[in-house]
Design a protein around this motif. Structure first.
Motif, PDB file in Angstrom:
ATOM      1  N   UNK A   3     -13.693  -4.271   3.345  1.00 51.02           N
ATOM      2  CA  UNK A   3     -12.640  -5.284   3.452  1.00 51.02           C
ATOM      3  C   UNK A   3     -11.319  -4.546   3.530  1.00 51.02           C
ATOM      4  N   UNK A   4     -10.493  -4.899   4.521  1.00 53.29           N
ATOM      5  CA  UNK A   4      -9.234  -4.178   4.687  1.00 53.29           C
ATOM      6  C   UNK A   4      -8.059  -5.015   4.196  1.00 53.29           C
ATOM      7  N   UNK A   5      -7.014  -4.308   3.800  1.00 50.77           N
ATOM      8  CA  UNK A   5      -5.751  -4.910   3.353  1.00 50.77           C
ATOM      9  C   UNK A   5      -4.684  -4.199   4.180  1.00 50.77           C
ATOM     10  N   UNK A   6      -4.404  -4.720   5.388  1.00 49.89           N
ATOM     11  CA  UNK A   6      -3.649  -3.941   6.365  1.00 49.89           C
ATOM     12  C   UNK A   6      -2.164  -4.292   6.404  1.00 49.89           C
ATOM     13  N   UNK A   7      -1.370  -3.249   6.615  1.00 46.99           N
ATOM     14  CA  UNK A   7       0.090  -3.377   6.587  1.00 46.99           C
ATOM     15  C   UNK A   7       0.611  -4.022   7.869  1.00 46.99           C
ATOM     16  N   UNK A  28       3.907  -0.374   5.177  1.00 50.87           N
ATOM     17  CA  UNK A  28       3.164   0.791   5.683  1.00 50.87           C
ATOM     18  C   UNK A  28       1.990   1.095   4.763  1.00 50.87           C
ATOM     19  N   UNK A  29       0.853   1.446   5.336  1.00 54.25           N
ATOM     20  CA  UNK A  29      -0.304   1.874   4.551  1.00 54.25           C
ATOM     21  C   UNK A  29      -1.383   0.806   4.533  1.00 54.25           C
ATOM     22  N   UNK A  30      -2.512   1.132   5.150  1.00 57.52           N
ATOM     23  CA  UNK A  30      -3.674   0.245   5.091  1.00 57.52           C
ATOM     24  C   UNK A  30      -4.514   0.642   3.873  1.00 57.52           C
ATOM     25  N   UNK A  85      -9.761   3.153  -0.461  1.00 61.23           N
ATOM     26  CA  UNK A  85      -9.272   4.186   0.465  1.00 61.23           C
ATOM     27  C   UNK A  85      -7.955   3.729   1.094  1.00 61.23           C
ATOM     28  N   UNK A  86      -6.935   4.578   1.023  1.00 64.19           N
ATOM     29  CA  UNK A  86      -5.604   4.221   1.525  1.00 64.19           C
ATOM     30  C   UNK A  86      -5.057   5.343   2.400  1.00 64.19           C
ATOM     31  N   UNK A  87      -4.407   4.972   3.520  1.00 67.97           N
ATOM     32  CA  UNK A  87      -3.712   5.976   4.335  1.00 67.97           C
ATOM     33  C   UNK A  87      -2.542   5.319   5.043  1.00 67.97           C
TER      34      UNK A  87
END
Ligand code: A2P
Ligand code: 11C
Length: 345
Positions: free
Chosen positions: A152-156, A246-248, A317-319
């Protein structure tokens, strides 16, 4: 031999980050050509103390260019990438235009660097949410095998471009002063309905496909299969946009083929390329988008064994989606290419 580099989409969020990343990593370019649309031709950008003038991207722009980094949208890549190749350039394309083309390598340098050298002129940069997931999972995949990924993503907002970031700021300000904000950009500017992202979570990134998944979610499935060259991995994605600039961030659950000890997984993640382990629950240490913004690595933490499934493992996981998710990954590919070719001033 000196290396002449072009950035296509140089005025955009990713294009600007490409220029910054080339400089931060001291990429040995002899010249840098900045290309965009006719709208911003003539704009002056200062690079290494030199005033560079943005030019309109045309087929002739690529005469004498060795490496062209494209991030101006899929249409521009479809129109100009082959023109650049025809003129002798290696194209590293950040759009989705060529990613699933069997003749085009899809590369995450920490995972499948050898693919770089199988290119026929174009190398594709994967989607941001796929790249960070691959950097975190590849070490585990190699040691233990992976049969299933639930992500599951939490996208910027920055993943959706400058207008989306502007809209996040505007809708947040409006709500704070008690107004009812009207959204015009998110979740997908070209579609009919729009919703504010501020104080909200939007479970839609890009358009829906016939199977009920969004295009962003299907990129995570198809690109994972291509990068790992393993179409048997069952990938179940849900992609959401959150009010972050910024940062997914990604909540990733996997099931491995082989059993593992959590201490071995932690050791492995701590010593893998491109990855920083931030996992110290006692001191509340875990990856966060605000801390990852502006940084090159992929951050991983909250690593824990599933309570019920024998080979189940969860992590966070974050980048920075604009850096490792786009500009940095492209520049790393270019670095490996010039090293192998023995070029660069
Ligand atoms: P321009 O500034 O001239 O519109 P973003 O994704 O942040 O909106 O950035 C998109 C980038 O792609 C910008 O640099 C933009 O340049 C560039 N671009 C858009 N359309 C074209 C086009 N037709 N030809 C070349 N570059 C384009
Ligand atoms: C987002 N992942 O965050 C998208 C942006 O295929 O390169 C990047 C789209 C792509 O909205």
């Amino acid at each position: 031999k000196p290396v002449h580099v072009a950035v296509v989409g140089a005025t955009g969020a990713v294009g600007q980050a490409m220029i910054d990343t080339l400089l931060r990593r001291e990429f040995p370019f002899a010249s840098l050509k900045l290309l965009a649309s006719a709208r911003s031709a003539g704009t002056v950008v200062e690079v290494r103390g030199e005033q560079l003038i943005v030019e309109e991207a045309t087929p002739e722009s690529f005469e004498g260019i060795d490496i062209a980094l494209f991030s101006a949208g899929g249409d521009v890549s479809l129109r100009l990438a082959k023109e650049a190749v025809k003129r002798g350039a290696l194209v590293i394309d950040n759009t989705s235009a060529f990613r699933m083309d069997p003749l085009v390598p899809l590369v995450v340098p920490e995972v499948n660097p050898k693919e770089i050298f199988k290119n026929q002129g174009i190398i594709a940069n994967p989607n941001c949410s796929t790249i960070q997931m691959m950097v975190a999972l590849y070490p585990i995949y190699r040691e233990y095998g992976i049969r299933r990924i639930v992500v599951s993503t939490y996208q910027a907002a920055s993943g959706a471009g400058q207008l989306a970031m502007d809209e996040l700021r505007q809708t947040a300000s409006a709500i704070l002063v008690g107004e009812n904000p009207v959204a015009k950009v998110l979740p997908v500017s070209k579609l009919e309905y729009h919703y504010p992202l501020a104080f909200n979570v939007l479970p839609q990134i890009d358009v829906f496909e016939a199977n009920g998944y969004t295009k962003e979610e299907m990129k995570m499935v198809n690109e994972t299969h291509k990068i790992l060259n393993d179409a048997r991995i069952e990938v179940t994605p849900t992609a959401a946009r959150v009010p972050v600039m910024y940062g997914h961030s990604e909540s990733i659950y996997i099931e491995t083929d082989q059993p593992f000890e959590i201490s071995d997984i932690l050791r492995l993640l701590a010593h893998s390329p491109g990855l920083v382990l931030q996992d110290d629950p006692e001191h509340q240490v875990y990856p966060q988008a605000l801390q990852a913004a502006g940084q090159f690595p992929v951050f991983v933490g909250r690593v824990r064994k599933d309570l019920f499934v024998k080979n189940g493992l969860s992590m966070w996981v974050v980048a920075d989606n604009i850096l490792k998710g786009a500009a940095l990954n492209a520049v790393q590919i270019a670095e490996m290419w010039i090293l192998q070719e023995g070029i660069g001033s």
